[in-house]
Motif scaffolding. Structure first.
Motif, PDB file in Angstrom:
ATOM      1  N   VAL A   1      66.429  87.277   5.285  1.00 35.11           N
ATOM      2  CA  VAL A   1      66.214  85.937   4.719  1.00 35.11           C
ATOM      3  C   VAL A   1      64.801  85.787   4.143  1.00 35.11           C
ATOM      4  CG1 VAL A   1      66.191  83.475   5.192  1.00 35.11           C
ATOM      5  CG2 VAL A   1      67.957  84.908   6.206  1.00 35.11           C
TER       6      VAL A   1
ATOM      7  N   LEU B   1      63.917  85.447   0.001  1.00 32.51           N
ATOM      8  CA  LEU B   1      63.210  84.307  -0.595  1.00 32.51           C
ATOM      9  C   LEU B   1      61.912  84.754  -1.261  1.00 32.51           C
ATOM     10  CD1 LEU B   1      63.869  81.788   2.291  1.00 32.51           C
ATOM     11  CD2 LEU B   1      64.801  81.661  -0.024  1.00 32.51           C
TER      12      LEU B   1
ATOM     13  N   THR C   1      57.128  74.820  -3.057  1.00 34.02           N
ATOM     14  CA  THR C   1      57.633  75.257  -1.747  1.00 34.02           C
ATOM     15  C   THR C   1      57.105  76.648  -1.410  1.00 34.02           C
ATOM     16  OG1 THR C   1      59.663  76.014  -2.823  1.00 34.02           O
ATOM     17  CG2 THR C   1      59.709  73.842  -1.800  1.00 34.02           C
TER      18      THR C   1
ATOM     19  N   GLN D   1      55.081  77.538   1.849  1.00 36.52           N
ATOM     20  CA  GLN D   1      55.578  78.653   2.657  1.00 36.52           C
ATOM     21  C   GLN D   1      54.476  79.693   2.870  1.00 36.52           C
ATOM     22  OE1 GLN D   1      57.470  81.749   0.650  1.00 36.52           O
ATOM     23  NE2 GLN D   1      58.985  82.196   2.237  1.00 36.52           N
TER      24      GLN D   1
ATOM     25  N   TYR E   1      60.683  77.127   8.844  1.00 32.64           N
ATOM     26  CA  TYR E   1      60.349  76.486   7.569  1.00 32.64           C
ATOM     27  C   TYR E   1      59.986  77.526   6.514  1.00 32.64           C
ATOM     28  CZ  TYR E   1      60.588  72.519  10.593  1.00 32.64           C
ATOM     29  OH  TYR E   1      61.052  71.605  11.495  1.00 32.64           O
TER      30      TYR E   1
ATOM     31  N   MET F   1      61.590  80.081   6.227  1.00 32.02           N
ATOM     32  CA  MET F   1      62.906  80.521   5.761  1.00 32.02           C
ATOM     33  C   MET F   1      63.684  79.443   5.034  1.00 32.02           C
ATOM     34  SD  MET F   1      64.294  83.019   8.739  1.00 32.02           S
ATOM     35  CE  MET F   1      63.669  82.176  10.172  1.00 32.02           C
ATOM     36  N   ILE F   2      63.249  78.182   5.081  1.00 33.65           N
ATOM     37  CA  ILE F   2      64.050  77.144   4.435  1.00 33.65           C
ATOM     38  C   ILE F   2      63.320  76.513   3.248  1.00 33.65           C
ATOM     39  CG2 ILE F   2      63.351  75.211   5.940  1.00 33.65           C
ATOM     40  CD1 ILE F   2      66.920  75.821   4.713  1.00 33.65           C
TER      41      ILE F   2
ATOM     42  N   ALA G   1      64.159  77.747  -0.178  1.00 34.39           N
ATOM     43  CA  ALA G   1      65.539  77.382  -0.508  1.00 34.39           C
ATOM     44  C   ALA G   1      65.581  75.931  -0.990  1.00 34.39           C
ATOM     45  CB  ALA G   1      66.451  77.579   0.697  1.00 34.39           C
TER      46      ALA G   1
ATOM     47  N   LEU H   1      70.076  78.217   8.641  1.00 33.05           N
ATOM     48  CA  LEU H   1      69.741  79.484   7.985  1.00 33.05           C
ATOM     49  C   LEU H   1      70.879  80.061   7.153  1.00 33.05           C
ATOM     50  CD1 LEU H   1      67.497  81.335  10.569  1.00 33.05           C
ATOM     51  CD2 LEU H   1      66.877  79.915   8.638  1.00 33.05           C
TER      52      LEU H   1
ATOM     53  N   GLY I   1      71.971  76.627   4.985  1.00 31.46           N
ATOM     54  CA  GLY I   1      70.764  76.271   4.252  1.00 31.46           C
ATOM     55  C   GLY I   1      70.264  77.457   3.450  1.00 31.46           C
ATOM     56  N   SER I   2      69.432  78.286   4.098  1.00 33.71           N
ATOM     57  CA  SER I   2      68.753  79.368   3.373  1.00 33.71           C
ATOM     58  C   SER I   2      69.713  80.251   2.578  1.00 33.71           C
ATOM     59  CB  SER I   2      67.973  80.233   4.364  1.00 33.71           C
ATOM     60  OG  SER I   2      67.165  79.414   5.157  1.00 33.71           O
TER      61      SER I   2
ATOM     62  N   ILE J   1      70.016  80.989  -1.363  1.00 29.74           N
ATOM     63  CA  ILE J   1      69.811  82.325  -1.923  1.00 29.74           C
ATOM     64  C   ILE J   1      70.982  82.703  -2.841  1.00 29.74           C
ATOM     65  CG2 ILE J   1      69.773  84.777  -1.308  1.00 29.74           C
ATOM     66  CD1 ILE J   1      68.060  83.803   1.198  1.00 29.74           C
TER      67      ILE J   1
END
Lengths: 367, 528
Positions: free
Chosen positions: B85, B89, B201, B205, B258, B260-261, B264, B394, B397-398, B402
């Motif tokens: 993941v 990203l 983002t 991140q 966060y 990881m999200i 996204a 994950l 969401g993620s 993706i």
């Protein structure tokens, strides 16, 4: 086959329908704490359900209404301050509405009433040990037996790795952390049996660390304690402020029982309580995971090595009967010299082993 | 239209294609290599998950031994988080961010290349433990004393630590590179408040990675020393405290969620406006809610520890801070719905994935409120409810973000369109199977069924039914991903030609050719 599938899907649908009640899978709320937690749970459930439905209905509407059409024009909107303030403030208000009853429930859980009974719960790889210090009783690798309608104080700790003692019906879950003693309480409203689990990954047989809480009517529980060789202290069962009139009204066991350990250590019983969860009742172990004791080198060899293994534990590669093992056995130094001597003697003289007996003095010398 | 950039160096020796890729410092090639490498580990860690689900298909199954099961649980999570993941990203960030902000490359192209190459080597180090007597088996959380030298005597945990150290260094280098690139290399006129939301983002991140990863490195080193060099940070029998690990571990691992999200969120914020034909609704609110989530993400770690016996006052503070995160998250959800409102929505596969992200990530967001409330969390933590929650964050969401990014930027990366029909099949199978797999886990959790059990007793009949349904869902979910792989292979060979801007988008990457020229822009654009 299709019938099974239909049954499965309808069972799942029934369970989903029961979500707000927490009463899924036959779990009941057996304590006032569980009732209160359920109250907070339901509040959050309905708030989140309303938000969920609201967003989905809005999205469904948008996706149908505003799908691309021949010659259609998209409205060029960049934002709307009033709307944005509303959807910032309303969630904040909802969170406050959730936080207040949550706080009240936390206070209730935290302020334990005066306990009638104290129980120590000790996590071991991979069984639970329950001690009743006031009653001079301890059981291991067995169910927890408690009186219903009594305030029970619970002290949770661990002898090796981190475990968690969790019983849904009691609304109880506390981590058992070596070096820490965590305190909680419950009051079981009526007699009954409840499933409990170790909820923190604790190694190979984590999944076998299930437990059962059996709540008995008080008289039956007292009988159970006595059957286990324990005592009912004079202070038990008194109303608040009341003083005991006699010295020891209910106790038939001798007044001098200083430790919770049984007086005469029974090797077979100690083995069943502490060793059988891994090495199995027949001493065969588990292939590739736990080495056998039946015919094994240590129970048939030098007694010193055997005593050290039980007292200090053992970790790392070891060859038993030509097979490699690479795991860990926690130390069992919490057992008394008598118990260790008894269980080692049992291991060295059963299943055809010829290691011979061991005395408590030998154990004491190596401690 | 497009000028041949090769004419800049007419006498440069031509390298074979494979060597060009191996030695490249071009952010686009590095981004694509990140994505393909991470997708490989997504499939591998997914395979571990399918073994877990196969073991749980019916009660008393003996497909895996208990130790093998624990290894699969551990390596599934570790692999997905650190090798799938996050790098997926980072890959999209690497590919898209310099193009979107009008830069010719990242600020430090060679650092970018070394950061990428550390990823497969870190992963190989961790995965090699399968051949060194068994992988780590203490769960991706690796709580000591279980992960300590006494209770995990093999080399698995050591290789797990060393592998994470390598990707940790890669993460830190990558995040510095992103921060410098985004702050210094934007095209003239592109103020921060005009920057595409994906860049916002990725910026947040990167700060999270830069601040949190060194703490993870520290705590991993402490465990490595406890295991091998006789220290006792976490060994209670020598005065250490296992809870210290939990505090430091979650100080990294909560922000990691966060990490990881957030990108996204950025991907969805780029895609929804394109396919609704509208500008994003509430640009500044979305940008600054990402900053708010990033800041709050550092002060909520102890909500993973509500059952450890922390004082009630501490738990109160962490509960309120955790609940606060719902506010900026809500702002995003509502803004995305409002972005679709009044639009002309085109249901491409990329759009469907972005819409599904909003619809199903919502479930992960809402279940988080249950887990913020202390007394409810104490009942649900360590159970399948947490597994359901994290997979709605994950996966719903993620991963949906993706997938949206893959269908959206593939034409730009390769100049070919992905097949939309195959994409639709992939989409619907993924969405249905995802919910069949993960939604029933909420029910198991509410029943108090713990996670990470290698088997369960047959007398719990509901547990058996739910597990069987989940396992079947997971198998479909696994198989569905091969449709995507097939689609990519077929479309690379004979997909429709994409053209510069197949979606009618208006960020800068769509103003150049597909694939873009080596140096992105012959003339750096000026933003008005």
């Amino acid at each position: 086959m299709p019938r099974n599938l239909v049954a499965g899907v309808s069972a799942l649908a029934a369970m989903l329908a029961a979500l707000p009640a927490h009463a899924v899978g036959g779990v009941v709320n057996a304590t006032p704490i569980a009732d209160r937690v359920d109250g907070v749970y339901n509040l959050i459930f309905w708030f989140t359900t309303v938000i969920f439905i609201g967003v989905w209905v809005a999205m469904a509407f948008v996706l149908v209404k505003f799908r691309a059409r021949e010659g259609g024009k998209a409205q060029q909107i960049h934002g709307n301050t009033a709307l944005e303030i509303i959807w910032t403030v309303i969630p904040a208000i909802i969170l406050i509405a959730i936080a207040i009853p949550t706080y009240k429930t936390m206070k209730y859980v935290e302020n334990a009433p005066k306990p009638d009974l104290t129980i120590q719960v000790v996590g071991h790889q991979w069984f639970w040990e329950y001690k009743y210090p006031d009653n001079k009783v301890a059981v291991s690798n067995a169910d927890l037996v408690i009186p219903a309608n009594k305030v029970v104080k619970v002290l949770v700790s661990s002898a090796d790795v981190v475990h968690n003692w969790g019983v849904s019906a009691l609304g109880f879950s506390l981590d058992a952390i070596p070096g820490h003693i965590n305190e909680g309480w419950f009051y079981v409203k009526e007699p009954g049996e409840h499933e409990g689990f170790c909820r923190q990954l604790c190694g190979t047989l984590h999944a076998k660390m299930t437990t059962k809480v059996i709540a008995l009517p008080d008289a039956e529980w007292q009988a159970w304690i006595k059957e286990k060789g324990g005592v009912i202290p004079a202070t038990y069962n008194l109303a608040e402020g009341e003083k005991p009139t006699e010295k020891i009204p209910l106790a038939e066991a001798p007044s001098q029982a200083p430790s919770v350990a049984p007086k005469k250590a029974d090797g077979a019983a100690v083995y069943q309580a502490n060793c059988a969860s891994c090495h199995q009742a027949n001493g065969e172990g588990m292939p590739g995971v736990f080495p056998p004791l039946a015919g094994g080198e240590i129970p048939n060899g030098d007694a010193t090595e055997h005593i050290k293994t039980v007292l200090k534990g053992k970790s790392g590669p070891i060859t038993v009967l030509g097979k490699q093992y690479n795991g860990a056995m926690p130390p069992f130094s919490q057992l008394s010299d008598e118990e260790i001597a008894a269980v080692i003697t049992y291991e060295r003289t059963t299943w055809g082993n010829k290691g011979g007996a061991v005395t408590p003095d030998q154990v004491k010398a190596l401690r | 239209m497009s000028t041949q950039s090769a004419s800049v160096h007419p006498h440069a020796p031509t390298k074979p294609t494979w060597l060009k890729w191996l030695t490249t410092t071009d952010h686009k090639k590095i981004g694509i290599m990140y994505i393909f490498t991470a997708f490989f580990f997504f499939m591998l860690a997914g395979f571990f998950a399918l073994l877990v689900r196969a073991q749980l298909l019916f009660p008393g199954n003996t497909l895996l031994t208990p130790d093998q099961y624990n290894q699969m649980v551990t390596m599934h999570a570790s692999g997905m988080i650190f090798f799938a993941v996050i790098p997926l990203l980072v890959g999209f960030g690497n590919y898209a961010v310099p193009l979107m902000i009008g830069a010719r490359d990242m600020a430090f192209p060679r650092v970018n290349a070394i950061a990428f190459w550390m990823l497969p080597f870190g992963a190989l180090m961790m995965m090699s433990s399968f051949f060194l007597g068994g992988a780590a088996a203490g769960g991706w959380t690796q709580y000591p004393p279980l992960s300590g030298g006494f209770f995990s005597p093999g080399r698995g945990v050591d290789m797990w630590i060393l592998g994470l150290h390598v990707v940790g260094v890669s993460s830190i280098m990558g995040s510095i590179n992103f921060i410098v690139t985004i702050l210094n290399m934007r095209a003239p006129g592109m103020r921060l408040h005009k920057m595409p939301l994906l860049s916002w983002t990725v910026l947040v991140q990167s700060w999270l990675q830069l601040i949190a990863t060194p703490v993870l490195a520290g705590v991993l080193t402490m465990l490595l020393f406890d295991r091998n060099f006789g220290t006792s940070f976490f060994r209670p029998e020598h005065g250490g405290d296992p809870l210290l690990w939990q505090h430091l571990f979650w100080f990294y691992s909560h922000p990691a969620v966060y990490i990881m999200i957030l990108p996204a969120f950025g991907i969805v914020s780029e895609i929804l406006p394109v396919f609704s034909g509208k500008p994003i609704f509430g640009y500044l609110a979305i940008a600054y809610s990402s900053v708010a989530i990033g800041v709050l993400g550092f002060v909520v770690w102890a909500h993973h520890m509500f059952a450890t016996g922390l004082p009630v006052s501490i738990r109160m503070v962490f509960m309120f801070l955790t609940m606060l995160i719902a506010v900026p998250t809500g702002i995003k959800i509502f803004s995305w719905v409002a972005t679709l409102w009044g639009g002309q929505i085109r249901f491409t596969v990329a759009a469907l994935y972005a819409i599904a992200f909003v619809a199903f990530f919502l479930i992960g967001g809402l279940s988080g409120i249950f887990l913020a409330s202390v007394p409810v969390d104490v009942q649900l933590t360590h159970t399948y409810f947490v597994v359901a929650h994290i997979h709605y964050v994950l996966f719903a969401g993620s991963m949906l973000g993706i997938f949206a990014a893959i269908y959206f930027w593939f034409p730009k990366m390769f100049g070919k369109m992905l097949d939309e029909k195959l994409g639709m099949v992939h989409f619907w199978l993924t969405i249905i199977a995802m919910n069949v797999t993960f939604f029933p886990m909420h029910v198991l959790g509410i029943m108090g069924i713990p996670r990470r059990y290698y088997t369960y007793s047959a007398h719990l009949t509901e547990v058996a039914t739910i597990n069987t349904i989940e396992s079947i869902g997971s198998f479909v979910l696994g198989v569905a991903q091969f449709i995507l792989i097939y689609n990519v292979i077929v479309s690379l060979k004979k997909g429709k030609t994409a053209g510069d801007d197949p979606w009618g988008a208006n960020t800068l990457e769509w103003t150049v050719s597909s694939p873009p020229p080596d140096n992105n822009f012959d003339v750096i654009p000026t933003i008005r």
